[in-house]
Design a protein around this motif. Sequence first.
Motif, PDB file in Angstrom:
ATOM      1  N   THR A  60       0.762  -1.290  -0.078  1.00 16.10           N
ATOM      2  CA  THR A  60       0.181   0.050  -0.122  1.00 16.10           C
ATOM      3  C   THR A  60       0.621   1.216   0.022  1.00 16.10           C
ATOM      4  O   THR A  60       1.873   1.335   0.627  1.00 16.10           O
ATOM      5  N   GLN A 162     -17.520  -0.435   5.338  1.00 17.80           N
ATOM      6  CA  GLN A 162     -15.988  -1.156   4.982  1.00 17.80           C
ATOM      7  C   GLN A 162     -15.848  -2.631   5.257  1.00 17.80           C
ATOM      8  O   GLN A 162     -14.975  -3.248   4.654  1.00 17.80           O
ATOM      9  N   THR A 163     -16.492  -2.864   6.188  1.00 16.92           N
ATOM     10  CA  THR A 163     -16.079  -4.168   7.153  1.00 16.92           C
ATOM     11  C   THR A 163     -16.314  -5.415   6.117  1.00 16.92           C
ATOM     12  O   THR A 163     -15.372  -6.378   6.430  1.00 16.92           O
ATOM     13  N   ASN A 164     -17.264  -5.572   5.339  1.00 11.88           N
ATOM     14  CA  ASN A 164     -17.322  -6.760   4.509  1.00 11.88           C
ATOM     15  C   ASN A 164     -16.727  -6.521   3.028  1.00 11.88           C
ATOM     16  O   ASN A 164     -17.099  -7.464   2.432  1.00 11.88           O
ATOM     17  N   LEU A 165     -15.810  -5.595   2.964  1.00 15.37           N
ATOM     18  CA  LEU A 165     -15.200  -5.632   1.571  1.00 15.37           C
ATOM     19  C   LEU A 165     -13.900  -5.984   1.698  1.00 15.37           C
ATOM     20  O   LEU A 165     -13.229  -5.978   2.694  1.00 15.37           O
ATOM     21  N   HIS A 166     -13.423  -6.448   0.639  1.00 11.13           N
ATOM     22  CA  HIS A 166     -12.079  -6.770   0.482  1.00 11.13           C
ATOM     23  C   HIS A 166     -11.086  -5.668   0.388  1.00 11.13           C
ATOM     24  O   HIS A 166     -11.676  -4.386   0.043  1.00 11.13           O
ATOM     25  N   ARG A 167      -9.799  -5.555   0.421  1.00  9.78           N
ATOM     26  CA  ARG A 167      -8.990  -4.602   0.490  1.00  9.78           C
ATOM     27  C   ARG A 167      -9.018  -3.525  -0.823  1.00  9.78           C
ATOM     28  O   ARG A 167      -9.205  -2.500  -0.581  1.00  9.78           O
ATOM     29  N   THR A 168      -9.024  -4.211  -1.978  1.00 15.17           N
ATOM     30  CA  THR A 168      -9.097  -3.147  -3.070  1.00 15.17           C
ATOM     31  C   THR A 168     -10.493  -2.691  -3.458  1.00 15.17           C
ATOM     32  O   THR A 168     -10.653  -1.518  -3.691  1.00 15.17           O
ATOM     33  N   GLN A 169     -11.394  -3.405  -2.802  1.00 14.25           N
ATOM     34  CA  GLN A 169     -12.849  -2.875  -2.907  1.00 14.25           C
ATOM     35  C   GLN A 169     -13.057  -1.763  -1.900  1.00 14.25           C
ATOM     36  O   GLN A 169     -13.335  -0.690  -2.150  1.00 14.25           O
ATOM     37  N   ARG A 170     -12.276  -1.837  -0.803  1.00 12.19           N
ATOM     38  CA  ARG A 170     -12.287  -0.676   0.193  1.00 12.19           C
ATOM     39  C   ARG A 170     -11.662   0.638  -0.305  1.00 12.19           C
ATOM     40  O   ARG A 170     -12.204   1.593  -0.126  1.00 12.19           O
ATOM     41  N   THR A 200      -7.593  -1.263   7.832  1.00  9.62           N
ATOM     42  CA  THR A 200      -6.401  -1.533   6.758  1.00  9.62           C
ATOM     43  C   THR A 200      -5.783   0.213   6.409  1.00  9.62           C
ATOM     44  O   THR A 200      -4.813  -0.039   5.793  1.00  9.62           O
ATOM     45  N   SER A 202      -7.109   2.321   5.055  1.00 15.96           N
ATOM     46  CA  SER A 202      -7.790   2.934   3.699  1.00 15.96           C
ATOM     47  C   SER A 202      -8.577   4.283   3.948  1.00 15.96           C
ATOM     48  O   SER A 202      -8.494   5.020   3.212  1.00 15.96           O
TER      49      SER A 202
END
Length: 227
Positions: A60, A162-170, A200, A202
């Motif tokens: 990142t 944000q909780t249920n998203l993957h890192r790139t989705q975040r 993360t 983000s």
Amino acid sequence: MALIDIIFPPACLACHRGLGRGQKILCIECESQIRKISENYCQLCGSELVDGSCETCKDTEFYFDFARSSMRYAAPLTHLIHKLKYQGYRVVARYLAQKMAESMQEYPEYQDYPYLVAVPLHRVRLRERGYNQSDLIARHLARLTNKKWIRPLQRVHYTLSQTNLHRTQRLSNLNGAFRVYKAAEIRGQNLILIDDVFTTGSTINEISKTLKAAGAAKVAALTATRA
Ligand SMILES: [Zn+2]
Ligand SMILES: [Zn+2]
């Protein structure tokens, strides 16, 4: 004994056992479970190092100058933060600010940062919740540290949790989510972003990018806890 103590016997907000004299918010047992993050952390993002390297920084690019957290996001703090965000226990904000003020004392790098900026909520969520927990924390922290709490930011997108998203989705979920509407307040200034949890990074990263694009000199972050 105050009338309020008779009607609502004071209980630990995490485990609901009765509180002894002089105890507030947490009982002694719960208080002793709190783990501070005061050593073995990444100098940039503040995450705890695993075998000497930082998993969070690995792939990142961070826009903030540095981030730190006071405590590890685990029980009993998970319960406290849930109460603060979803059950109206504003008193938790003051408790967290106290811990963060203590951390700030231990980190001399915050000295040249006179302004506190809370991570904003979108107005729809603000209306649902009635308050922004990060604003409450920043307000208490400003009082405890003699820094100035300012509100130069707006959250313009109603982002998914944000909780249920993957890192790139975040990251894409947050793109352009914040807007500086008081640029004169931050131009050339060093700011500390305040939030309850660093997961993360983000959200804090997106805000740092936005603040720097609007003219902030340096942006650091301090969160109460770190997942
Ligand atoms: Zn307890
Ligand atoms: Zn790192």
